[in-house]
Every structure is written in structure tokens, then in C-alpha cells.
Design a protein around this motif. Structure first.
Motif, PDB file in Angstrom:
ATOM      1  N   LEU A 147       0.807  -1.236   0.000  1.00  0.00           N
ATOM      2  CA  LEU A 147       0.000   0.000   0.000  1.00  0.00           C
ATOM      3  C   LEU A 147       0.836   1.280   0.000  1.00  0.00           C
ATOM      4  O   LEU A 147       0.353   2.337  -0.422  1.00  0.00           O
ATOM      5  CB  LEU A 147      -0.970   0.007   1.193  1.00  0.00           C
ATOM      6  CG  LEU A 147      -2.054  -1.079   1.140  1.00  0.00           C
ATOM      7  CD1 LEU A 147      -3.088  -0.840   2.240  1.00  0.00           C
ATOM      8  CD2 LEU A 147      -2.750  -1.114  -0.228  1.00  0.00           C
TER       9      LEU A 147
ATOM     10  N   LEU B 294      -4.620   7.578   0.554  1.00  0.00           N
ATOM     11  CA  LEU B 294      -5.500   6.486   0.997  1.00  0.00           C
ATOM     12  C   LEU B 294      -6.534   7.050   1.957  1.00  0.00           C
ATOM     13  O   LEU B 294      -6.188   7.755   2.907  1.00  0.00           O
ATOM     14  CB  LEU B 294      -4.691   5.414   1.746  1.00  0.00           C
ATOM     15  CG  LEU B 294      -3.983   4.337   0.937  1.00  0.00           C
ATOM     16  CD1 LEU B 294      -3.180   3.446   1.877  1.00  0.00           C
ATOM     17  CD2 LEU B 294      -4.971   3.502   0.137  1.00  0.00           C
TER      18      LEU B 294
ATOM     19  N   ILE C 196      -9.109   1.468   4.201  1.00  0.00           N
ATOM     20  CA  ILE C 196      -8.635   0.110   3.901  1.00  0.00           C
ATOM     21  C   ILE C 196      -9.605  -0.876   4.547  1.00  0.00           C
ATOM     22  O   ILE C 196      -9.922  -0.743   5.736  1.00  0.00           O
ATOM     23  CB  ILE C 196      -7.223  -0.136   4.504  1.00  0.00           C
ATOM     24  CG1 ILE C 196      -6.210   0.898   3.987  1.00  0.00           C
ATOM     25  CG2 ILE C 196      -6.748  -1.555   4.212  1.00  0.00           C
ATOM     26  CD1 ILE C 196      -4.881   0.872   4.752  1.00  0.00           C
TER      27      ILE C 196
ATOM     28  N   THR D 141      -0.789  -0.098  10.988  1.00  0.00           N
ATOM     29  CA  THR D 141      -0.816   0.481   9.634  1.00  0.00           C
ATOM     30  C   THR D 141      -0.774   2.002   9.730  1.00  0.00           C
ATOM     31  O   THR D 141      -0.032   2.673   9.014  1.00  0.00           O
ATOM     32  CB  THR D 141      -2.081   0.009   8.879  1.00  0.00           C
ATOM     33  OG1 THR D 141      -2.018  -1.405   8.781  1.00  0.00           O
ATOM     34  CG2 THR D 141      -2.171   0.618   7.494  1.00  0.00           C
TER      35      THR D 141
ATOM     36  N   ILE E 111      -9.294  -0.979  -1.089  1.00  0.00           N
ATOM     37  CA  ILE E 111      -8.891   0.366  -0.653  1.00  0.00           C
ATOM     38  C   ILE E 111      -9.677   1.443  -1.395  1.00  0.00           C
ATOM     39  O   ILE E 111     -10.106   1.249  -2.529  1.00  0.00           O
ATOM     40  CB  ILE E 111      -7.371   0.620  -0.885  1.00  0.00           C
ATOM     41  CG1 ILE E 111      -6.983   0.364  -2.352  1.00  0.00           C
ATOM     42  CG2 ILE E 111      -6.541  -0.204   0.061  1.00  0.00           C
ATOM     43  CD1 ILE E 111      -5.568   0.829  -2.680  1.00  0.00           C
TER      44      ILE E 111
ATOM     45  N   THR F  98      -8.889   5.276  -2.528  1.00  0.00           N
ATOM     46  CA  THR F  98      -7.810   6.260  -2.638  1.00  0.00           C
ATOM     47  C   THR F  98      -8.391   7.677  -2.698  1.00  0.00           C
ATOM     48  O   THR F  98      -9.575   7.860  -2.977  1.00  0.00           O
ATOM     49  CB  THR F  98      -6.959   5.992  -3.900  1.00  0.00           C
ATOM     50  OG1 THR F  98      -7.832   5.906  -5.025  1.00  0.00           O
ATOM     51  CG2 THR F  98      -6.171   4.706  -3.774  1.00  0.00           C
TER      52      THR F  98
END
Ligand code: A2P
Length: 339
Positions: A140, A149, A152, A220, A250, A252
Motif C-alpha cells: 500500500l 489512501l 482500507i 498500519t 482500498i 484512494t
């Protein structure tokens, strides 16, 4: 350092990860003058291979860590909590594979392909992230840098080796028992793991997530340096010996096509793109086992979301997910003259 070079110790050397650490240190010619294999009192005197040599296991004690420059710990959280500060105080740099120190603000949590700069201010204890987190952030990070991002959503399919040597043996024994018409006996896991899936890794918390799931959320965010990143995870143990797989969805900030993502990921460090489903090419744990790379495939645009991508990520949980990442951290420390 003695006059023969760095003194390196592996704490938990008899375990699934510890043995792999020794193998990787030898295979990569890590510049160690002396290597010590440490484990519990139960294992004292056992012999372990190290390249062409044999190491005799010593008990992990404060004394055994005296004079050690670098210790790779994989002997459980309690052991790390007790011995890592003692080692650090004695001048030893610790790379710790347990979850004991990962969220400590004074402890860098590092994946060398992603955030090596976090090592610069280390205070002798460095944490190796959770296996499932490592392989996900390797993939990622290039996307995060390119398109941002927002969210997730990850579901994992985790191998039993992540629970250590006893869990590997439990899956073998249960398969054998079932083929012999005997009742499988769960010891490590709360239920039968052979021919089953357990949506239960580590203890459950008050918010109904498991600790493993919250590790993926919090680690993360820490590694990518984005406290507000929305992450949700479902972590599942599956009857695979080596190699964790992850279905990752994901969202974005800006549009990234599947084609752009494939190009981006194929140029990123530590990643191999295996993505030709029509030719039956996609990552699988049987192929990732024993490899250093993180594999990604099934890259496609999410039809339910404007800026969404789906990915399938597989890596050897004992190597990139644990032992290899720890050794790579040590190599990065040397490169930065921090060891
Ligand atoms: P031992 O083999 O002597 O029990 P795994 O994750 O595969 O179960 O391995 C755990 C590792 O951590 C093993 O090397 C184990 O040694 C080591 N270990 C567990 N508890 C301790 C302890 N209290 N002190 C030192 N090493 C420990």
C-alpha cells in the motif's frame, strides 16, 4: 563489538521465527563476528544449524545478553517486555518481533521498504510489525504516496506458522488424526484447525474486534504516519502451513486505475506483481513460502466505488512477515551507521 566483529543474538532461536532468523542471517552473510542462539532453559544444549556451523543454545538471561550488540527477539511478548529494556540498558540494540513495544511512541515500528527513516531516532528498541501488517503496507505504500489512501478494508487468510512451532505440529497432527478416523485434539487453537477456518486470532477486545485485527488498524496508521486513516480488518486462521494471504479493498483520494497500480507496484521495492488471472496467474501461499518478496495480484477497480481498488496480497509470514523484516531492519541500521 569484540575484535571479531558484531556480537549478534537471536532470542527465541528454537522457535519457528528464530530458526528462520538464523537461516537468513547466515544466507545474507550478515556481518556478525559471533552469533548466539538463546531460548528458554528447556532448550539449553540443543544444537541449531547456522550456515555450515552449529550453535549450541544458551538460556536467555541478562548475563547472556551482556556484550551483545544486536539482539533479534522472537520469544513472546512477556519475554520481550522483561529482557528488551535490560538489553537496551546494557547497550544492545533490540529488534523485537513481539507486539510488546510496537505502539510505544518511543519505539520505531519499521518496514524498511516503507519507513526506514523512523530508525533514525531509535532508542535501542525497534519493533518489527505484525506479519499481516508488514505485507499489506509494503504494497500500500506506493499507492499511498501516489494517490493517497482514505480507507482500507482487509480480510486475512493466515497460516498456522504465525502461531509458532506448536501450531504447525497441531495442524499436522489433526490432519493425521482425521485421516485415521480419530478425533482431532485442539490445543493451540480453540477449535479444530484442520479443514476449517477460524475467524479468531488472538484475544477479543471490548469493541468485538480481535487484538490481531486492531494490530492491523493501529500499526498500519503508525507505519504510514496517518493517524486518521480508516482501517477495518477481519483476521482469519486457515489450514495453511506457510504464507499469509489478504484480500484488500482500498479507497484512494485520487483515481488510480488498475493498470496504473500494476505499473506502480511492479516498480516498487520488495514487490512482485503476479496478475494475469486469465492465465491462472495470481499469488498463492504455496508459491510465496520460502520467498522474500511480497506478491500482489487480482488488481482490479472496485465496481462499487469511484476510487476503489481490490488487491490480493500474499507473503511468507515467517520470512517477510517476521524474520526477514527483522534482519532487513538490522541491515538498514548498519547502512545508516546506527548500529
Ligand atoms: P523454547 O523452545 O526453549 O521453549 P514459537 O513461537 O515457535 O513457539 O517459539 C517461541 C520461542 O521463544 C522458542 O525459541 C522458545 O524457546 C522461546 N521462549 C519462550 N518462552 C521463553 C522464555 N521464557 N525465555 C526464553 N525463551 C523463551
Amino acid at each position: 563489538m569484540n575484535d571479531r566483529g558484531l556480537v549478534v543474538a537471536v532470542a527465541g532461536a528454537t522457535g519457528a521465527v528464530g530458526r528462520e532468523m538464523l537461516k537468513i542471517l547466515a544466507a545474507r552473510n550478515f556481518p556478525a563476528g559471533t552469533v548466539k542462539a538463546l531460548a528458554s532453559a528447556r532448550s539449553v544444549g540443543k544444537e541449531l544449524p547456522f550456515g555450515k556451523d552449529t550453535l549450541v543454545v544458551e538460556e536467555l538471561t541478562e548475563d547472556a545478553l551482556t556484550g551483545v550488540d544486536l539482539a533479534l527477539f522472537s520469544a513472546g511478548g512477556e519475554t520481550s517486555k522483561k529482557f528488551a529494556p535490560l538489553a537496551a540498558r546494557a547497550g544492545c540494540t533490540v529488534v523485537d518481533n513481539s507486539s510488546a513495544w510496537r505502539m510505544d511512541p518511543d519505539v520505531p515500528l519499521v518496514v524498511p521498504e516503507v519507513n526506514p527513516e523512523a530508525l533514525d531516532n531509535h532508542k535501542k528498541i525497534i519493533a518489527n510489525p505484525n506479519c499481516s501488517t508488514i505485507q499489506m503496507v509494503v504494497v500500500l505504500k506506493p499507492i499511498f504516496d501516489e494517490a493517497g489512501l482514505k480507507r482500507i478494508v482487509v480480510s486475512t487468510y493466515q497460516a498456522v506458522s504465525g502461531s509458532g512451532q506448536k501450531a504447525i505440529e497441531e495442524l499436522q497432527e489433526q490432519i493425521r488424526a482425521l485421516f485415521n478416523m480419530q478425533e482431532p485434539e485442539p490445543k493451540v487453537y480453540p477449535h479444530q484447525i484442520a479443514f476449517n477456518c477460524l475467524p479468531h486470532i488472538d484475544d477479543f477486545l471490548d469493541n468485538d474486534y480481535s487484538k490481531e485485527e486492531m494490530k492491523m488498524v493501529n500499526e498500519t496508521r503508525k507505519i504510514l504516519g496517518d493517524e486518521n486513516l480508516a482501517v477495518t480488518a477481519t483476521t482469519v486462521r486457515v489450514p495453511v502451513f506457510f504464507g499469509h494471504s489478504e484480500a484488500v479493498n482500498i479507497e484512494t483520494d485520487t483515481k488510480l486505475s488498475a493498470k496504473e497500480a500494476r505499473v506502480l507496484l511492479s516498480q516498487a521495492p520488495g514487490i512482485t506483481v503476479l496478475d494475469n488471472p486469465r492465465e491462472k496467474i495470481y499469488p498463492m501461499p504455496i508459491h510465496a513460502a520460502g520467498e522474500d518478496e511480497t506478491f500482489v495480484g487480482r488488481i482490479r477497480e472496485d465496481i462499487s466505488l469511484e476510487n476503489g481498488l481490490d488487491l490480493w496480497i500474499v507473503a511468507d509470514n515467517i520470512r517477510k512477515g517476521a524474520a526477514l523484516n527483522a534482519v532487513q531492519i538490522a541491515e538498514e541500521l548498519l547502512r545508516r551507521k546506527l548500529l
